[in-house]
Design an enzyme around this catalytic site. Structure first.
Site, short mmCIF file in Angstrom:
data_model
loop_
_atom_site.label_atom_id
_atom_site.label_comp_id
_atom_site.label_asym_id
_atom_site.label_seq_id
_atom_site.Cartn_x
_atom_site.Cartn_y
_atom_site.Cartn_z
N SER A 1 0.84 -1.20 0.00
CA SER A 1 0.00 0.00 0.00
C SER A 1 0.87 1.24 0.00
CB SER A 1 -0.91 0.01 1.23
OG SER A 1 -1.58 1.25 1.37
N TYR B 1 -1.93 -0.76 10.29
CA TYR B 1 -1.98 -1.05 8.86
C TYR B 1 -0.77 -0.44 8.15
CZ TYR B 1 -3.64 -1.09 4.02
OH TYR B 1 -3.75 -1.28 2.66
#
Length: 262
Positions: free
Chosen positions: A152, A166
């Site tokens: 990501s 995350y």
């Protein structure tokens, strides 16, 4: 060196974790449409079955499901064992399964770290290690086996949302992928990462519903990612065209991670 042979994945065996929904579903379809045999795995049995039925209706390639709950180490072991019973080799492993957890800094729970890092980082290593013998059997000097880790841009930049575990997990995944590239490259297995920006997915659904216009305005290309964008990147990394790419982190985000803000 024609276009068809450069990007050909026909006949390759691919495992896509989280392949029934979101980005994983987009990736799975890209492989099936181009003649690969794709195994999808997630803990949602019904979603896996539905995805397999839809993918097999496309023709060209084939899709199969091996459901597994990646929070459970024993399920990961069972997945690897079942795959080894069905296939003698694995050409491509796409580590896509992941989870997120958002909460204000002062309220961020310790449990979030365990849950997110287990799925986004720890199980990626566990599964990769378990299927490495299958990857080695598919590997050749000019056509190595491939590991594609779905990372990501939040592992490259500081996100606006409070998703501490995350972001840290994806940054860790990016670097673990590089470490694997060095270690497994010597076995003719490449390891690369796609640092994805915003795509239509369950994880992004609420954020896109509330902030889509703002998100798109922060992307230099002015849109979120499409299925063709992520499937195309995976096809490149899985084909002869991408055979010499190893240890790379490719930003697949329309340039949002480098967008200047006043």
């Amino acid at each position: 060196m024609d276009l068809q042979s450069l990007f050909d994945v026909k006949g390759k065996v691919v495992l896509v974790t989280g392949g029934a929904k979101g980005i994983g579903r987009m990736i799975s379809e890209g492989y099936v449409r181009n003649g690969a045999t794709v195994y999808i795995s997630s803990r949602d049995v019904k979603a896996c079955e539905q995805a397999v039925n839809e993918l097999n209706a496309l023709g060209k390639g084939k899709a199969h499901a091996i459901p597994a709950d990646f929070y459970k180490e024993e399920d990961v072991k069972k997945l690897a064992e079942e795959l080894s019973k069905r296939e003698s080799k694995l050409h491509v492993l796409v580590n896509n399964s992941g989870s997120n957890w958002g909460a204000p800094y002062d309220e961020y729970p310790s449990a979030a770290w365990t849950r997110v890092l287990t799925l986004n980082l720890h199980r990626v290593f566990d599964l990769t290690k378990l299927v490495t013998p299958l990857l080695e059997k598919a590997a050749a000097p000019n056509d190595p086996a491939r590991i594609i880790n779905i990372g990501s841009i939040d592992g490259l930049r500081v996100p606006a949302l409070e998703t501490f575990a995350y972001s840290a997990s994806k940054a860790g995944l990016h670097h673990m992928s590089r470490v694997l590239a060095n270690h497994l490259g010597r076995r003719n297995i490449t390891s690369n990462t796609l640092a994805c920006g915003p795509f239509e997915s369950k994880m992004m659904a609420a954020t896109l519903k509330n902030f889509r216009e703002q998100i798109e305005s922060n992307v230099p290309l002015g849109r979120i990612g499409s299925p063709e964008d992520v499937a195309g990147a995976c096809l490149f990394l899985s084909s002869r065209a991408g055979a010499y790419v190893n240890g790379a982190t490719i930003s697949l985000d329309g340039g949002s991670h480098i967008a200047a803000k006043m």
